[in-house]
Design a protein around this motif. Sequence first.
Motif, PDB file in Angstrom:
ATOM      1  N   LEU A 354      28.734  57.512 -11.054  1.00  0.00           N
ATOM      2  CA  LEU A 354      29.286  56.350 -10.361  1.00  0.00           C
ATOM      3  C   LEU A 354      30.726  56.188 -10.808  1.00  0.00           C
ATOM      4  CD1 LEU A 354      26.349  53.685 -10.499  1.00  0.00           C
ATOM      5  CD2 LEU A 354      27.220  55.046  -8.296  1.00  0.00           C
ATOM      6  N   SER A 355      31.649  55.803  -9.639  1.00  0.00           N
ATOM      7  CA  SER A 355      33.004  55.458  -9.931  1.00  0.00           C
ATOM      8  C   SER A 355      32.809  53.984 -10.963  1.00  0.00           C
ATOM      9  CB  SER A 355      33.884  55.298  -8.831  1.00  0.00           C
ATOM     10  OG  SER A 355      33.168  54.265  -7.889  1.00  0.00           O
ATOM     11  N   SER A 357      34.204  51.262  -9.542  1.00  0.00           N
ATOM     12  CA  SER A 357      34.049  50.292  -8.640  1.00  0.00           C
ATOM     13  C   SER A 357      32.631  50.220  -8.294  1.00  0.00           C
ATOM     14  CB  SER A 357      35.232  50.335  -7.465  1.00  0.00           C
ATOM     15  OG  SER A 357      34.847  51.666  -7.035  1.00  0.00           O
ATOM     16  N   SER A 358      32.030  51.382  -8.300  1.00  0.00           N
ATOM     17  CA  SER A 358      30.504  51.454  -7.738  1.00  0.00           C
ATOM     18  C   SER A 358      29.578  50.729  -8.971  1.00  0.00           C
ATOM     19  CB  SER A 358      30.303  52.643  -7.239  1.00  0.00           C
ATOM     20  OG  SER A 358      30.787  53.217  -6.106  1.00  0.00           O
ATOM     21  N   GLN A 393      27.516  50.766  -0.091  1.00  0.00           N
ATOM     22  CA  GLN A 393      28.694  51.064  -1.197  1.00  0.00           C
ATOM     23  C   GLN A 393      29.322  52.356  -1.618  1.00  0.00           C
ATOM     24  OE1 GLN A 393      30.536  48.684  -2.962  1.00  0.00           O
ATOM     25  NE2 GLN A 393      31.419  50.319  -4.302  1.00  0.00           N
ATOM     26  N   LEU A 394      28.307  53.342  -1.533  1.00  0.00           N
ATOM     27  CA  LEU A 394      28.719  54.607  -1.951  1.00  0.00           C
ATOM     28  C   LEU A 394      29.345  55.353  -0.892  1.00  0.00           C
ATOM     29  CD1 LEU A 394      25.248  55.485  -3.845  1.00  0.00           C
ATOM     30  CD2 LEU A 394      27.664  55.219  -4.892  1.00  0.00           C
ATOM     31  N   ASN A 396      31.425  53.774   1.131  1.00  0.00           N
ATOM     32  CA  ASN A 396      32.610  53.155   1.318  1.00  0.00           C
ATOM     33  C   ASN A 396      33.431  53.456   0.150  1.00  0.00           C
ATOM     34  OD1 ASN A 396      32.797  51.713   3.971  1.00  0.00           O
ATOM     35  ND2 ASN A 396      30.804  51.204   3.307  1.00  0.00           N
ATOM     36  N   ASP A 397      32.944  54.000  -0.699  1.00  0.00           N
ATOM     37  CA  ASP A 397      33.662  54.185  -2.000  1.00  0.00           C
ATOM     38  C   ASP A 397      34.600  55.360  -1.772  1.00  0.00           C
ATOM     39  OD1 ASP A 397      34.765  54.610  -4.598  1.00  0.00           O
ATOM     40  OD2 ASP A 397      32.847  54.369  -5.654  1.00  0.00           O
ATOM     41  N   SER A 400      34.071  58.865  -3.261  1.00  0.00           N
ATOM     42  CA  SER A 400      32.622  59.677  -3.013  1.00  0.00           C
ATOM     43  C   SER A 400      33.230  60.702  -2.363  1.00  0.00           C
ATOM     44  CB  SER A 400      31.646  58.612  -2.089  1.00  0.00           C
ATOM     45  OG  SER A 400      31.342  57.409  -3.093  1.00  0.00           O
ATOM     46  N   CYS A 432      32.438  56.996   7.360  1.00  0.00           N
ATOM     47  CA  CYS A 432      32.614  57.050   5.981  1.00  0.00           C
ATOM     48  C   CYS A 432      32.216  58.501   5.336  1.00  0.00           C
ATOM     49  CB  CYS A 432      31.713  55.937   5.311  1.00  0.00           C
ATOM     50  SG  CYS A 432      32.409  53.992   5.719  1.00  0.00           S
TER      51      CYS A 432
END
Length: 728
Positions: A354-355, A357-358, A393-394, A396-397, A400, A432
């Motif tokens: 996970l980044s 932000s995520s 969330q993922l 739109n990250d 990703s 996305c």
Amino acid sequence: MSVVSRNGHLNQRHKKVIMSDLRQLIFAPKVVALIGVSNDPKKLSARPLQFCQQHKFAGKLYLVNPRHDQVLGQPAFSSVSTIPEKVDHAYILLRTKLVESALDDCIAAGVKVVSILADGFAEVGDEGMVLQARLVAKAKSADVTLIGPNSMGVVNVDNGFMCTTNAAFKAEGHLLGGLAVLSHSGSLIGTLVSRGQARNIGFSKLISLGNEAQSCVGSIGLTLVNDHKIDGFVLFLETIRNHKKFSEFSAAARRLDKPVVAYMLGKSSEGQALAVSHTGAMTGEAEAISAFLAYNNVAEVSQFDALFEAPALLNKRVQLGQRPHRATVVTTTGGGGAMVVDQLCVRGVEVAELSASSKSFFQKNNIPHGSGKLIDVTLAGARYDVMKKAIVQLINDPASGLIVVAIGSSAQFNPELAVKPIIDAVDENPGCAPIVAFPLPIAQDSMKMLEAANIPCFSSVESCADSISLLFMSNGEPADKTLEAEYDEEAINYTLNHQITLGQVDDNGGMLNEVASNAVFTKLGIKSPKQLFIPLRDEEPQIHNDHGLSYPLVAKLVSQDLPHKSEYGAITLEISDPVTLEREVTKMKERVQSLVPDARLDGVLLQEMASGLGEALIGLRYDNLVGPIITVGAGGVFAEIYKDVCHRPAPINAETARQMIAEVKGFAYLRGYRGLPKGDLEALAKSIEALSQLGKNERISEAEINPVLVCKEGVLMLDALIRIAPKS
């Protein structure tokens, strides 16, 4: 409007018109003749009529059977020539010995497309090859497109043209989709349709090419590539008969962002034997074929299900765009997700954590995410709101790449909880990051829901991982031709022909000796150590001390009959003085005369000993399927022992040569591994590019420099070999 350009070629617009017209005649004919339809509805030859009627084909069907006035309740004609309309497409369903006269009748009647069911041609040996060649010659002279022999027919799901003997098309309700199938095996087109049907994956057009006597995968692919109803191609291959046409088709598909996925039979010796016996297929080396497919942007799969599963994912290349080429694995079941991660890593796919932000988002919203590179949402993934929030969330990250969702048992029993949140998240967030799914249990309803929503999904973890690795492959891009260096082909060919004449190689081909081979490579700009060739005079080389070379020396006996000198003791290293030189030359001659008494000795080649940082092999050979292939590997015997080599179709440019060098593990020390001095790999790349240019000359069947000495500055060829092919 002129349809011919200044150089005599048809312009692109006119080519498209021709291909469109041919596509119409093959897959959407208005008038069809079925030649040899049996009056027995249980016979194989009755199936094309039955299937076309069953699936409401709107074109006109004429039956040809000289024995009957009526066949299966319909009027029958004695020949195609007696049919009152011009026939677009004829399918010959007769025995082998009757095929040629039926083709003659079609030609006389002006039929432009003829398919042939019968076997007994190239696959049975010389007699069958002669008969097949005769059919091709007649078709070519009459401008007829020939499909087969050994073709189980042509299918167009869109218009009900089920002109095939494959029993799978007796089923009702075939799904219309965007995939076109080109197969050497006729039975496989039915297999793909039935397996796809179970997965809600449909097809557009399918063709059984059989022996490819005239029409091949490439030529038929070119007729289909501009069809707006087709968004990808599936190939089942037993051979490659026309590599130039195949490359033309794959390049056109790539320009249109239409993925091409292939399963290649014949990677084992047993598979090759089956391919030969089935359609008379030639065989080539598995590594060369794989290199050819990859270089031409064809995704080669080893899992059969991936043939119809991979295209949907490969169609996401545009959506992936400039996003990172890595996968983020989300799962509701730790064990299943771990399997996906494991299989991806085995294939060299980068799996991302996970980044920041995520991770912050998951923590803020109390969404479990485990630790490390597997995002395990556990049982929370069975709740619609939690799963949807995580997926939104993922995708739109910006960090990703591809999102991979491994779904547990809820996919089988609760698709509204396991699958619906994924579908809704994607639907509400177009453009996305792409997403794929792998339901671990058998979950037909979930898979149908996902595929209906244009979300690729997979039936096995292996197919999933294979397809993802193909999506991320980047080394299959054909080299940019504008990057090619210029070579004086006329001068190179003149040198080659001159050496062939000097070497007395006749029209049957043969080996050039090292000196002659060396002269050709030198013309390409590849350097050798300082050397001197001393020809034999009166059976004894005249070796003088004033040869102008510095000791220590290498001495080699030069002979076109000794391509691998070390095997016959025809090379001596580290010669320190004139006395030793004379003694060693005598010894070499005696050894060779003992081992190979008929070997023709042209003389002695003396070279100054050279030292460098490492050795490489550069080889070119003409593969009987895919044409010229350039091979690069570690030098000396290591290339053979460790198989640490890579291949590309030739010729190539320097950038592709650099990619090849990077793939050879044995060159790590030349790249400065652990502080070792770096070799001149740029000079090696230029030499690879130069040698690959010989792939343009069809008389060269093999050319090799082994080893190439890689120095701190520059490279040197230490041994050279060229084999000339028989004149065609």
